[in-house]
Scaffold this motif. Sequence first.
Motif, PDB file in Angstrom:
ATOM      1  N   ASP A 299       0.843  -1.187   0.000  1.00 32.47           N
ATOM      2  CA  ASP A 299       0.000   0.000   0.000  1.00 32.47           C
ATOM      3  C   ASP A 299       0.885   1.246   0.000  1.00 32.47           C
ATOM      4  OD1 ASP A 299       0.801   0.549   2.687  1.00 32.47           O
ATOM      5  OD2 ASP A 299      -0.867  -0.606   3.468  1.00 32.47           O
ATOM      6  N   ALA A 300       0.279   2.389  -0.193  1.00 31.34           N
ATOM      7  CA  ALA A 300       1.024   3.646  -0.307  1.00 31.34           C
ATOM      8  C   ALA A 300       1.809   3.953   0.960  1.00 31.34           C
ATOM      9  CB  ALA A 300       0.080   4.790  -0.644  1.00 31.34           C
ATOM     10  N   ASP A 301       1.231   3.656   2.125  1.00 34.75           N
ATOM     11  CA  ASP A 301       1.919   3.920   3.387  1.00 34.75           C
ATOM     12  C   ASP A 301       3.183   3.072   3.511  1.00 34.75           C
ATOM     13  OD1 ASP A 301       2.131   5.063   6.080  1.00 34.75           O
ATOM     14  OD2 ASP A 301       1.607   3.042   6.777  1.00 34.75           O
ATOM     15  N   ALA A 302       3.069   1.784   3.205  1.00 35.99           N
ATOM     16  CA  ALA A 302       4.237   0.900   3.271  1.00 35.99           C
ATOM     17  C   ALA A 302       5.299   1.337   2.283  1.00 35.99           C
ATOM     18  CB  ALA A 302       3.815  -0.545   3.007  1.00 35.99           C
ATOM     19  N   ALA A 303       4.891   1.687   1.078  1.00 33.31           N
ATOM     20  CA  ALA A 303       5.854   2.154   0.068  1.00 33.31           C
ATOM     21  C   ALA A 303       6.564   3.418   0.532  1.00 33.31           C
ATOM     22  CB  ALA A 303       5.136   2.394  -1.261  1.00 33.31           C
ATOM     23  N   ALA A 304       5.844   4.318   1.173  1.00 35.65           N
ATOM     24  CA  ALA A 304       6.454   5.559   1.675  1.00 35.65           C
ATOM     25  C   ALA A 304       7.457   5.274   2.785  1.00 35.65           C
ATOM     26  CB  ALA A 304       5.366   6.510   2.171  1.00 35.65           C
ATOM     27  N   ARG A 305       7.125   4.340   3.682  1.00 39.35           N
ATOM     28  CA  ARG A 305       8.063   3.987   4.767  1.00 39.35           C
ATOM     29  C   ARG A 305       9.323   3.356   4.201  1.00 39.35           C
ATOM     30  NH1 ARG A 305       5.103   0.249   8.558  1.00 39.35           N
ATOM     31  NH2 ARG A 305       3.974  -0.112   6.672  1.00 39.35           N
ATOM     32  N   ILE A 306       9.158   2.470   3.226  1.00 37.40           N
ATOM     33  CA  ILE A 306      10.320   1.835   2.604  1.00 37.40           C
ATOM     34  C   ILE A 306      11.201   2.879   1.928  1.00 37.40           C
ATOM     35  CG2 ILE A 306      11.038   0.284   0.736  1.00 37.40           C
ATOM     36  CD1 ILE A 306       8.517  -1.398   1.477  1.00 37.40           C
ATOM     37  N   ALA A 307      10.595   3.778   1.175  1.00 37.82           N
ATOM     38  CA  ALA A 307      11.361   4.833   0.495  1.00 37.82           C
ATOM     39  C   ALA A 307      12.101   5.710   1.502  1.00 37.82           C
ATOM     40  CB  ALA A 307      10.427   5.678  -0.368  1.00 37.82           C
ATOM     41  N   LYS A 308      11.460   6.030   2.612  1.00 40.33           N
ATOM     42  CA  LYS A 308      12.098   6.841   3.662  1.00 40.33           C
ATOM     43  C   LYS A 308      13.330   6.133   4.210  1.00 40.33           C
ATOM     44  CE  LYS A 308      11.192   8.320   8.382  1.00 40.33           C
ATOM     45  NZ  LYS A 308      10.212   8.258   9.466  1.00 40.33           N
ATOM     46  N   HIS A 309      13.197   4.848   4.496  1.00 40.41           N
ATOM     47  CA  HIS A 309      14.323   4.073   5.020  1.00 40.41           C
ATOM     48  C   HIS A 309      15.443   3.972   3.982  1.00 40.41           C
ATOM     49  CE1 HIS A 309      12.781   2.097   8.846  1.00 40.41           C
ATOM     50  NE2 HIS A 309      11.811   2.906   8.464  1.00 40.41           N
ATOM     51  N   GLN A 310      15.093   3.711   2.734  1.00 42.04           N
ATOM     52  CA  GLN A 310      16.101   3.593   1.682  1.00 42.04           C
ATOM     53  C   GLN A 310      16.850   4.909   1.492  1.00 42.04           C
ATOM     54  OE1 GLN A 310      13.552   2.174  -1.481  1.00 42.04           O
ATOM     55  NE2 GLN A 310      14.186   0.056  -1.152  1.00 42.04           N
ATOM     56  N   LYS A 311      16.127   5.996   1.502  1.00 40.61           N
ATOM     57  CA  LYS A 311      16.751   7.312   1.330  1.00 40.61           C
ATOM     58  C   LYS A 311      17.711   7.599   2.482  1.00 40.61           C
ATOM     59  CE  LYS A 311      15.704  12.193   0.654  1.00 40.61           C
ATOM     60  NZ  LYS A 311      14.647  13.216   0.617  1.00 40.61           N
ATOM     61  N   ARG A 312      17.294   7.278   3.683  1.00 37.15           N
ATOM     62  CA  ARG A 312      18.136   7.534   4.852  1.00 37.15           C
ATOM     63  C   ARG A 312      19.423   6.708   4.812  1.00 37.15           C
ATOM     64  NH1 ARG A 312      14.544   6.761   9.033  1.00 37.15           N
ATOM     65  NH2 ARG A 312      15.258   4.641   9.299  1.00 37.15           N
ATOM     66  N   ARG A 313      19.368   5.497   4.282  1.00 38.47           N
ATOM     67  CA  ARG A 313      20.547   4.620   4.231  1.00 38.47           C
ATOM     68  C   ARG A 313      21.430   4.865   3.009  1.00 38.47           C
ATOM     69  NH1 ARG A 313      16.707   0.768   4.669  1.00 38.47           N
ATOM     70  NH2 ARG A 313      17.389  -0.207   2.752  1.00 38.47           N
TER      71      ARG A 313
END
Length: 176
Positions: free
Chosen positions: A46-60
């Motif tokens: 879902d959009a929320d899960a995709a946003a959390r994943i993108a946030k984590h990927q960007k931070r790393r």
Amino acid sequence: MGRLYYITGGAGSGKSEYAEQLAERLHTELGGPLYYVATMNPAPRDADAAARIAKHQKRRAGRGYTTIECPTDIAQLRAQALNNAVFLLEDLTNLYANEVYGTSGHPHEIVAPLLELRQQAGALIIVANELYSDGIDYGPETDRFLRDLADLAAALSAAADQVTEVVYGIPVQLKA
């Protein structure tokens, strides 16, 4: 034997950031490879899960992590283990949910392979959501899931060298 760190906290508590800082410090200290073990199921999200994943990927990004997608069967990580490797598993809750609901009734063992990985690696950091203290009465299936997840948390915390709960961005050492 490598060190085992268990980090828990509520949603948005800062536990992921704390775990990443710890992983990077241990990576510098030990000198081995740095792995991020992603347990989010790769099925459509879902959009929320995709946003959390993108946030984590960007931070790393650019911080030295090699990402390993491992939504089930955590035992497969043994092939990656090196003496000084640092593994950051994000997170136990997703891994367990994937095993319970995504393996057609044939979940893989979780605790034993993680403790074996700890033996082979320099450090293993396990991040988990704090789901047990909301005071809500759930239906029998959800209640059983939460109890079983709590048993996993208890077993891994007992084996851990350090247990930390992150509360509003503040790491609270529960076991050192």
